[in-house]
Design an enzyme around this catalytic site. Structure first.
Site, short mmCIF file in Angstrom:
data_model
loop_
_atom_site.label_atom_id
_atom_site.label_comp_id
_atom_site.label_asym_id
_atom_site.label_seq_id
_atom_site.Cartn_x
_atom_site.Cartn_y
_atom_site.Cartn_z
N PRO A 11 0.79 -1.23 0.00
CA PRO A 11 0.00 0.00 0.00
C PRO A 11 0.83 1.29 0.00
O PRO A 11 1.86 1.37 0.66
CB PRO A 11 -0.82 -0.10 1.30
CG PRO A 11 -0.10 -1.09 2.14
CD PRO A 11 0.55 -2.05 1.19
N ASN A 12 0.33 2.24 -0.76
CA ASN A 12 0.86 3.60 -0.87
C ASN A 12 2.13 3.70 -1.71
O ASN A 12 2.60 4.81 -1.98
CB ASN A 12 1.09 4.23 0.52
CG ASN A 12 -0.18 4.23 1.36
OD1 ASN A 12 -1.19 4.78 0.92
ND2 ASN A 12 -0.16 3.61 2.52
N ARG A 19 5.24 10.85 -2.43
CA ARG A 19 4.93 10.53 -1.04
C ARG A 19 6.17 10.73 -0.17
O ARG A 19 7.18 10.05 -0.35
CB ARG A 19 4.52 9.06 -1.02
CG ARG A 19 4.34 8.48 0.33
CD ARG A 19 4.24 6.96 0.25
NE ARG A 19 4.00 6.47 1.56
CZ ARG A 19 4.30 5.26 1.98
NH1 ARG A 19 4.85 4.39 1.16
NH2 ARG A 19 4.08 4.90 3.22
N TYR A 24 11.30 8.61 1.50
CA TYR A 24 11.30 7.54 0.49
C TYR A 24 12.03 7.91 -0.81
O TYR A 24 12.16 7.06 -1.69
CB TYR A 24 9.86 7.12 0.18
CG TYR A 24 9.14 6.58 1.40
CD1 TYR A 24 9.59 5.43 2.04
CD2 TYR A 24 8.03 7.23 1.93
CE1 TYR A 24 8.96 4.94 3.18
CE2 TYR A 24 7.38 6.75 3.06
CZ TYR A 24 7.85 5.60 3.68
OH TYR A 24 7.22 5.12 4.80
N ASN A 76 8.11 -5.73 -0.99
CA ASN A 76 8.00 -4.56 -0.12
C ASN A 76 6.53 -4.46 0.27
O ASN A 76 5.72 -3.91 -0.47
CB ASN A 76 8.46 -3.28 -0.83
CG ASN A 76 8.46 -2.09 0.14
OD1 ASN A 76 7.93 -2.19 1.26
ND2 ASN A 76 9.02 -0.97 -0.29
N ALA A 79 3.27 -0.94 4.79
CA ALA A 79 2.75 -0.99 6.17
C ALA A 79 2.29 -2.38 6.58
O ALA A 79 2.32 -2.72 7.77
CB ALA A 79 1.63 0.02 6.33
N GLU A 100 12.77 -9.61 1.62
CA GLU A 100 12.07 -8.42 2.13
C GLU A 100 12.83 -7.17 1.68
O GLU A 100 14.06 -7.12 1.75
CB GLU A 100 12.04 -8.49 3.67
CG GLU A 100 11.35 -7.30 4.32
CD GLU A 100 11.30 -7.42 5.85
OE1 GLU A 100 11.94 -8.35 6.42
OE2 GLU A 100 10.64 -6.57 6.47
N HIS A 102 12.80 -2.73 1.76
CA HIS A 102 12.26 -1.43 2.17
C HIS A 102 13.18 -0.32 1.68
O HIS A 102 14.40 -0.46 1.75
CB HIS A 102 12.14 -1.31 3.70
CG HIS A 102 11.28 -2.36 4.30
ND1 HIS A 102 9.90 -2.35 4.19
CD2 HIS A 102 11.59 -3.49 4.97
CE1 HIS A 102 9.42 -3.42 4.79
NE2 HIS A 102 10.41 -4.13 5.26
N ARG A 109 13.02 3.94 12.69
CA ARG A 109 11.88 4.86 12.66
C ARG A 109 10.96 4.61 13.86
O ARG A 109 11.41 4.14 14.89
CB ARG A 109 11.16 4.73 11.31
CG ARG A 109 12.10 5.10 10.14
CD ARG A 109 11.42 4.93 8.81
NE ARG A 109 10.24 5.79 8.71
CZ ARG A 109 9.29 5.64 7.78
NH1 ARG A 109 9.40 4.68 6.87
NH2 ARG A 109 8.25 6.45 7.76
C1 DQA Z 1 8.39 0.96 3.69
C2 DQA Z 1 8.51 1.12 5.21
C3 DQA Z 1 7.17 0.88 5.89
O1 DQA Z 1 7.32 1.07 7.30
C4 DQA Z 1 6.14 1.87 5.40
O2 DQA Z 1 4.89 1.58 5.96
C5 DQA Z 1 6.06 1.94 3.92
C6 DQA Z 1 7.29 1.85 3.13
C7 DQA Z 1 9.70 1.32 2.97
O3 DQA Z 1 9.85 0.90 1.82
O4 DQA Z 1 10.54 2.02 3.52
O5 DQA Z 1 4.99 2.17 3.37
O6 DQA Z 1 8.08 -0.40 3.40
#
Ligand code: DQA
Length: 144
Positions: A11-12, A19, A24, A76, A79, A100, A102, A109
């Site tokens: 998501p997002n 964003r 990011y 990725n 959240a 995984e 990110h 964080r």
């Molecule tokens: C994220 C880190 C997550 O905590 C966050 O909710 C994201 C992006 C990252 O790529 O840094 O949406 O996965």
């Protein structure tokens, strides 16, 4: 097994570039897909890049990765990383290796980002390198 690497984004992440760029970066998800395709070509891998804001799509795509014989999955989960037992179970339910990814480093964080359900089953984690985290994970997938 095929030479396809699934790259699943949660998501997002469709809003990358717009964003919170201070966290990011300003690279868009399409640009990351392009970077992965270029590097994948050099490594002899094809990239199947997807994004969804819906948890169940990510679960379905993990199952599909195994059914289609994908070489690996880069995930990725955004959240959902920190909330989703369904994703943990899906990773455990398949034999396809899952890496995984990110952009940021969640461990530095907010506290609620410190727990990773994905990380409890993923083979390795690449985080905190911005868009390069994806490339590092692709290299690891290529080395399998
Ligand atoms: C994220 C880190 C997550 O905590 C966050 O909710 C994201 C992006 C990252 O790529 O840094 O949406 O996965």
């Amino acid at each position: 097994m095929t030479d396809t690497v699934y790259v699943l984004n949660g998501p997002n992440l469709n809003l990358l570039g717009l964003r919170e760029p201070e966290i990011y970066g300003d690279t868009t998800l399409d640009e990351i897909a392009g970077m992965l395709e270029d590097r994948g070509r050099e490594l002899g891998l094809s990239i199947d890049m997807r994004q969804s804001n819906h948890e169940g799509h990510l679960v379905d795509w993990l199952h599909e990765a195994q059914a289609e014989g994908a070489k690996a999955v880069l995930l990725n989960a955004a959240a959902y990383t920190h909330t989703s037992i369904a994703l943990l179970d899906a990773i455990k339910a398949i034999v396809t290796p899952v890496f995984e990814v990110h952009l940021s480093d969640p461990s530095t964080r907010e506290e609620f980002r410190h727990r990773s359900y994905v990380g409890m089953a993923a083979r390795e984690c690449f985080q905190g390198h911005g868009a390069k985290s994806y490339l590092l994970a692709l290299e690891a997938a290529a080395a399998l």
